[in-house]
Design an enzyme around this catalytic site. Structure first.
Site, PDB file in Angstrom:
ATOM      1  N   ALA A  18      71.855 132.428  93.297  1.00  0.00           N
ATOM      2  CA  ALA A  18      70.775 132.974  92.468  1.00  0.00           C
ATOM      3  C   ALA A  18      70.093 131.901  91.620  1.00  0.00           C
ATOM      4  O   ALA A  18      69.091 132.173  90.971  1.00  0.00           O
ATOM      5  CB  ALA A  18      71.319 134.082  91.562  1.00  0.00           C
ATOM      6  N   CYS A  19      70.614 130.685  91.621  1.00  0.00           N
ATOM      7  CA  CYS A  19      70.123 129.600  90.774  1.00  0.00           C
ATOM      8  C   CYS A  19      69.275 128.636  91.603  1.00  0.00           C
ATOM      9  O   CYS A  19      69.752 128.066  92.591  1.00  0.00           O
ATOM     10  CB  CYS A  19      71.315 128.868  90.165  1.00  0.00           C
ATOM     11  SG  CYS A  19      70.903 127.338  89.316  1.00  0.00           S
ATOM     12  N   GLY A  20      68.022 128.430  91.179  1.00  0.00           N
ATOM     13  CA  GLY A  20      67.133 127.516  91.890  1.00  0.00           C
ATOM     14  C   GLY A  20      67.647 126.086  91.928  1.00  0.00           C
ATOM     15  O   GLY A  20      67.534 125.405  92.947  1.00  0.00           O
TER      16      GLY A  20
END
Length: 143
Positions: A13-15
């Site tokens: 979920a983390c870019g």
């Protein structure tokens, strides 16, 4: 660790974590992807990663999460041992992505820090999800 083994403690979920994983893969290597929110490191692994990355325990923590605020972890009375225990209990407190290679351990914020510990060169030009160029058309590192 086998010379070809790379581990990334990843949050899809983390870019920043996605960009780091893409940079590893852009070197032609496939890392072991550990989704640490579901499969957190052991206490020994976490302590070793923090030490080998040259960070303090506090530097390895995410501060912009609810549990950090709720527990008032900014208070100076918390010991490193207590903070480690809380990071294991609430893995969301572990900053990401940590990458482990034969060349070292880094908390890859920003994601291009992973380039410092990859033994293989980048194979293709690379831009982050937001369009920022990291590896140009001549395969030169920009950042």
């Amino acid at each position: 660790m086998p010379s070809n083994q790379i581990k990334i403690y990843h949050n899809p979920a983390c870019g920043t974590s996605r960009n780091t994983l893409a940079l590893i893969r852009n070197s032609g290597q496939e890392p072991e992807v550990i989704e640490y929110l579901h499969n957190p490191p052991t206490q020994d692994q976490l302590i070793r990663m923090i030490q080998q990355s040259g960070l303090s325990v506090r530097e390895a923590m995410r501060k912009n999460v609810e549990v950090y605020q709720d527990l008032q972890l900014e208070q100076p009375h918390w010991t490193d041992e207590q903070l480690i225990e809380l990071m294991l209990k609430y893995p969301i407190l572990i900053n990401r992505p940590f990458v482990v290679t034969e060349l070292g351990v880094r908390l890859c914020r920003p994601s291009e820090l992973v380039l410092d510990i990859l033994s293989a060169p980048q194979l293709h030009p690379f831009s982050k999800e937001d369009g920022e160029i990291i590896i140009d058309q001549q395969l030169k590192r920009i950042k």
